[in-house]
Design an enzyme around this catalytic site. Sequence first.
Site, PDB file in Angstrom:
ATOM      1  N   SER A 147       0.853  -1.196   0.000  1.00 44.24           N
ATOM      2  CA  SER A 147       0.000   0.000   0.000  1.00 44.24           C
ATOM      3  C   SER A 147       0.886   1.241   0.000  1.00 44.24           C
ATOM      4  O   SER A 147       2.006   1.220   0.540  1.00 44.24           O
ATOM      5  CB  SER A 147      -0.868   0.003   1.268  1.00 44.24           C
ATOM      6  N   TYR A 152      -1.314  -0.522  10.482  1.00 40.87           N
ATOM      7  CA  TYR A 152      -1.525  -1.117   9.145  1.00 40.87           C
ATOM      8  C   TYR A 152      -0.387  -0.691   8.217  1.00 40.87           C
ATOM      9  O   TYR A 152       0.173  -1.515   7.489  1.00 40.87           O
ATOM     10  CB  TYR A 152      -2.891  -0.651   8.622  1.00 40.87           C
ATOM     11  N   LYS A 182       2.392  -2.903   6.036  1.00 43.42           N
ATOM     12  CA  LYS A 182       2.579  -2.801   4.586  1.00 43.42           C
ATOM     13  C   LYS A 182       4.032  -2.440   4.246  1.00 43.42           C
ATOM     14  O   LYS A 182       4.540  -2.834   3.203  1.00 43.42           O
ATOM     15  CB  LYS A 182       1.597  -1.774   4.005  1.00 43.42           C
TER      16      LYS A 182
HETATM   17  P1  NAP Z   1     -11.974  -5.405  -0.265  1.00 45.49           P
HETATM   18  O1  NAP Z   1     -12.603  -4.827  -1.465  1.00 45.49           O
HETATM   19  O2  NAP Z   1     -12.555  -5.088   1.073  1.00 45.49           O
HETATM   20  O3  NAP Z   1     -11.909  -6.999  -0.486  1.00 45.49           O
HETATM   21  C1  NAP Z   1     -11.468  -7.793   0.511  1.00 45.49           C
HETATM   22  C2  NAP Z   1     -11.444  -9.251   0.033  1.00 45.49           C
HETATM   23  O4  NAP Z   1     -10.631  -9.963   0.944  1.00 45.49           O
HETATM   24  C3  NAP Z   1     -12.793  -9.928   0.038  1.00 45.49           C
HETATM   25  O5  NAP Z   1     -12.817 -10.854  -1.041  1.00 45.49           O
HETATM   26  C4  NAP Z   1     -12.805 -10.673   1.381  1.00 45.49           C
HETATM   27  O6  NAP Z   1     -13.731 -11.745   1.295  1.00 45.49           O
HETATM   28  C5  NAP Z   1     -11.345 -11.090   1.466  1.00 45.49           C
HETATM   29  N1  NAP Z   1     -10.731 -11.291   2.781  1.00 45.49           N
HETATM   30  C6  NAP Z   1     -10.741 -10.453   3.837  1.00 45.49           C
HETATM   31  N2  NAP Z   1     -10.018 -10.970   4.848  1.00 45.49           N
HETATM   32  C7  NAP Z   1      -9.509 -12.159   4.410  1.00 45.49           C
HETATM   33  C8  NAP Z   1      -8.688 -13.151   4.997  1.00 45.49           C
HETATM   34  N3  NAP Z   1      -8.225 -13.058   6.252  1.00 45.49           N
HETATM   35  N4  NAP Z   1      -8.369 -14.241   4.250  1.00 45.49           N
HETATM   36  C9  NAP Z   1      -8.828 -14.365   2.993  1.00 45.49           C
HETATM   37  N5  NAP Z   1      -9.616 -13.464   2.394  1.00 45.49           N
HETATM   38  C10 NAP Z   1      -9.961 -12.372   3.096  1.00 45.49           C
HETATM   39  O7  NAP Z   1     -10.407  -4.986  -0.138  1.00 45.49           O
HETATM   40  P2  NAP Z   1      -9.418  -4.354  -1.236  1.00 45.49           P
HETATM   41  O8  NAP Z   1      -9.502  -2.893  -1.164  1.00 45.49           O
HETATM   42  O9  NAP Z   1      -9.598  -5.029  -2.533  1.00 45.49           O
HETATM   43  O10 NAP Z   1      -8.002  -4.745  -0.600  1.00 45.49           O
HETATM   44  C11 NAP Z   1      -7.185  -5.752  -1.159  1.00 45.49           C
HETATM   45  C12 NAP Z   1      -5.737  -5.463  -0.830  1.00 45.49           C
HETATM   46  O11 NAP Z   1      -5.371  -4.176  -1.342  1.00 45.49           O
HETATM   47  C13 NAP Z   1      -5.389  -5.433   0.648  1.00 45.49           C
HETATM   48  O12 NAP Z   1      -4.114  -6.012   0.829  1.00 45.49           O
HETATM   49  C14 NAP Z   1      -5.314  -3.948   0.979  1.00 45.49           C
HETATM   50  O13 NAP Z   1      -4.462  -3.692   2.075  1.00 45.49           O
HETATM   51  C15 NAP Z   1      -4.718  -3.441  -0.330  1.00 45.49           C
HETATM   52  N6  NAP Z   1      -4.911  -2.021  -0.570  1.00 45.49           N
HETATM   53  C16 NAP Z   1      -6.156  -1.496  -0.758  1.00 45.49           C
HETATM   54  C17 NAP Z   1      -6.289  -0.131  -1.022  1.00 45.49           C
HETATM   55  C18 NAP Z   1      -7.624   0.527  -1.254  1.00 45.49           C
HETATM   56  O14 NAP Z   1      -7.680   1.775  -1.279  1.00 45.49           O
HETATM   57  N7  NAP Z   1      -8.696  -0.231  -1.450  1.00 45.49           N
HETATM   58  C19 NAP Z   1      -5.141   0.683  -1.078  1.00 45.49           C
HETATM   59  C20 NAP Z   1      -3.895   0.111  -0.877  1.00 45.49           C
HETATM   60  C21 NAP Z   1      -3.778  -1.252  -0.636  1.00 45.49           C
HETATM   61  P3  NAP Z   1     -14.327 -12.502   2.613  1.00 45.49           P
HETATM   62  O15 NAP Z   1     -15.051 -11.475   3.410  1.00 45.49           O
HETATM   63  O16 NAP Z   1     -15.229 -13.572   2.044  1.00 45.49           O
HETATM   64  O17 NAP Z   1     -13.135 -13.081   3.298  1.00 45.49           O
END
Ligand code: NAP
Length: 258
Positions: free
Chosen positions: A149, A162, A166
Site C-alpha cells: 500500500s 496497518y 505494509k
Molecule cells: P476489499 O474490497 O474489502 O476486499 C477484501 C477481500 O478480501 C474480500 O474478497 C474478502 O472476502 C477477502 N478477505 C478479507 N479478509 C480475508 C482473509 N483473512 N483471508 C482471505 N480473504 C480475506 O479490499 P481491497 O480494497 O480489494 O483490498 C485488497 C488489498 O489491497 C489489501 O491487501 C489492501 O491492504 C490493499 N490495498 C487497498 C487499497 C484501497 O484503497 N482499497 C489501497 C492500498 C492497498 P471474505 O469477506 O469472504 O473473506
Amino acid sequence: MSSFSNKFHGKVAVVTASTEGIGFAIAKRLAEDGASVMISSRKQENVDTALAKLKSENLTKVAGVVCHVGKEDHRNKMIQETLRRFGGIDILVSNAACSPMFGPVLEVSISRTITTIFDINVKATFLLIKEIVPHIEKRGGGNIVMISSLSGYTLEKMIGAYGVSKTALLGLTKALVPECSEKNIRVNCIAPGLIQTRFSEMTWKNPSIRKNVEALIPMSRIGQPSECAGVVSFLCSDDASFISGETIIMSGGIAPRL
Ligand code: NAP
C-alpha cells in the site's frame, strides 16, 4: 475480453482474498489473459458469487475455495485444491490484508489488534509464499506479487499499524529476491494509493468527502481495482522479465520516493 492477451495460457495462478475488490479484479484479469485461476476468501457464499460472476463472463478456467489466509489448514487446502484442479502453480498473488482499527498508533491494543494486523498482513503472506515456492519451483519458475500500500511509504496517522505491516511487505519483497532468483521466480509488489473498493469506502462513498480526498491526488481521482490488475498482469508477464524485488507505486501521481 477480446482486447486481452493469451499470455498466461497454460499458467496457473492463485490469488488470495479474491472474491471482491482488488483481488477479484486481479483474478479476472489473469483469467482474461489466459491463466487458470484459483480464487478464495473466508466465506463460501462470496466464493460462489465471485465464481458465478467470472463464469458469466466466459472465464471458465476458474475454481474457488474457502481460504482464510491466517489459517494453515485453509492455506494447505487451497494449495492442494489448486494442484488437484489445475496440476501446478506458476503465479501467486498475495492480496489479503486487514485494517481492524482506525486511530492513533499508540492507542492500538497490542494483544489483539497488532497481533491480527501482523498475523494476516505479514505472517500469513510470508508463510503462504514459503508454502507455495516449492510448487512454483517444480514448474521451472514463475512469479509472486504482493499487494502492499502507499501507506507503507507515507505517514498515515490513523492507520499507522496497518502502514507498518505494509512497509514490512516492501522488505519481504526485497528479502526474497536472492533465493527466489535461484529458482527462476521473480518476486514483486504493488503499492496502491486509494482504490475504489469496500475496504476504502469511507473515503469515497460520501461525495463531499470524496471530493476532498480527490483534491489531494495529482490525477484528481481515486483508482479502480482493474488498474491494479493491469500492473499485476504486467509484472507476471515476460514484458517484466528483468524486474524482481521491485514495488510499483500506483497512486495517481502521489510520489513518496524518488
Ligand atoms: P476489499 O474490497 O474489502 O476486499 C477484501 C477481500 O478480501 C474480500 O474478497 C474478502 O472476502 C477477502 N478477505 C478479507 N479478509 C480475508 C482473509 N483473512 N483471508 C482471505 N480473504 C480475506 O479490499 P481491497 O480494497 O480489494 O483490498 C485488497 C488489498 O489491497 C489489501 O491487501 C489492501 O491492504 C490493499 N490495498 C487497498 C487499497 C484501497 O484503497 N482499497 C489501497 C492500498 C492497498 P471474505 O469477506 O469472504 O473473506
